[in-house]
Design an enzyme around this catalytic site. Structure first.
Site, PDB file in Angstrom:
ATOM      1  N   CYS A 198      36.467  -1.371 -91.671  1.00 27.24           N
ATOM      2  CA  CYS A 198      35.473  -0.262 -91.181  1.00 27.24           C
ATOM      3  C   CYS A 198      34.492  -0.281 -92.467  1.00 27.24           C
ATOM      4  O   CYS A 198      34.671  -0.411 -93.503  1.00 27.24           O
ATOM      5  CB  CYS A 198      36.224   0.867 -91.148  1.00 27.24           C
ATOM      6  SG  CYS A 198      37.116   1.072 -89.429  1.00 27.24           S
ATOM      7  N   CYS A 238      33.667  -0.651 -86.950  1.00 31.34           N
ATOM      8  CA  CYS A 238      33.956   0.771 -86.826  1.00 31.34           C
ATOM      9  C   CYS A 238      33.499   1.372 -88.243  1.00 31.34           C
ATOM     10  O   CYS A 238      33.247   0.903 -89.181  1.00 31.34           O
ATOM     11  CB  CYS A 238      35.563   0.813 -86.839  1.00 31.34           C
ATOM     12  SG  CYS A 238      36.594  -0.367 -88.247  1.00 31.34           S
TER      13      CYS A 238
END
Ligand code: AVW
Length: 288
Positions: free
Chosen positions: A105, A186
């Site tokens: 992420c 993400c």
């Protein structure tokens, strides 16, 4: 006498049949691959892909053990014996499966109209990952390929250019790769844009607008952060509060994604200054 006749008949048969045998190996006009407007498949494509595959695994062992020869098989399953203007993103599903990779992420860096700068930046910092730095993007970056309906094998003479037809072998591949990259991103997703470019900050038909923004999952992406970077020697045509950016903001928010924007993000500007240290923007702190 009869021996003489047998020899004569044999000789006649050889003369009559030889052109047939030779002709059966010559390609008929129908078998010639179609002529397209773009360059053909890259020479030594298989060796390049297999080599890049082993190279990537040695640079980034976290990618795991990949079957480098299986990647070639997945590519030929997608394009062999098919019209290169009739290749869909789905045709590359097997290739997507064998090249899967998890990107942490907050690392994704998308881009539009900053191809050169963005890749110089990720080389310099390694803090962010563009599609071309992922396993799949690294393998295929800068290469051409397409098959032919006349048989197996690639067409090394010509392939459809990007805009030649909707479902061409190259554009469908990059759409599939971009969609997969965006869908699996993400946290904060960063986007490097060109503030000095003419016209819209991102083309209406750009991959960023048509594929990547719609593919991001608002449940996993906390924010889309645009970096508007001007050429260090060029004009400041667009910035976070210009019309083109506000229109892109609206588009991002329509996809239920949070938006933020920063002008001339300093770490990128520092990289631009490496080669342009005498520019005004590079000399903000002058010691007398
Ligand atoms: P771009 P994108 N004809 O700088 O957002 C020929 O506008 O599209 O950025 N080549 C094309 C065309 C076209 N109509 N459209 C795209 N390309 C190819 C993947 C061509 O190679 C990354 F993740 C051109 O240099 C970025 O976030 C390149 O796409 C995003 O897609 C960039 O066009 C950048 O694509």
């Amino acid at each position: 006498m009869s021996q003489h006749w047998t020899r004569s008949i044999l000789a006649l048969a050889v003369i009559i049949l030889t052109p047939c045998v030779v002709n059966s190996h010559a390609p008929s006009k129908k078998e010639q691959p179609q002529k397209w407007s773009g360059p053909g498949t890259s020479q030594n494509l298989r060796n390049i892909l297999v080599g890049r595959c082993f190279h990537y695994m040695s640079l980034y062992p976290d990618v795991g053990q990949k079957n480098c020869y299986g990647i070639w098989d997945a590519l030929i399953n997608a394009v062999y014996r098919k019209n290169p203007c009739n290749i869909t993103e789905e045709d590359y599903e097997q290739l997507a499966n064998v090249t899967g990779q998890t990107i942490p992420c907050d690392k994704t860096l998308l881009w539009s109209r900053t191809n050169d700068l963005v890749h110089r930046y990720t080389k310099a910092t390694e803090n962010f990952v563009t599609l071309e730095d992922t396993f799949l993007g690294f393998l295929f970056n800068g290469l051409m390929w397409c098959g032919k309906t006349s048989g197996p094998g690639m067409n090394f003479k010509s392939c459809p250019a990007w805009n030649a037809c909707d479902n061409n072998a190259i554009s469908s591949f990059w759409k599939m790769a971009s969609a997969t990259f965006a869908r699996t991103s993400c946290g904060v997703v960063n986007v490097m844009l060109n503030g000095s470019t003419d016209g819209a900050i991102a083309r209406k038909e750009s991959i960023l607008r048509t594929v990547e923004i719609p593919s991001m999952d608002p449940a996993n992406v906390s924010e889309v952060k645009l970096w508007v970077i001007d050429d260090i020697t060029g004009e400041d045509r667009n910035s976070c509060n210009s019309e083109s950016l506000l229109e892109l903001k609206k588009y991002i928010e329509e996809h239920k994604l949070k938006y933020s924007c920063i002008d001339n993000y300093k770490p990128v500007q520092a990289l631009q200054c490496v080669n342009n240290y005498d520019q005004a923007a590079c000399n903000q702190c002058k010691y007398q």
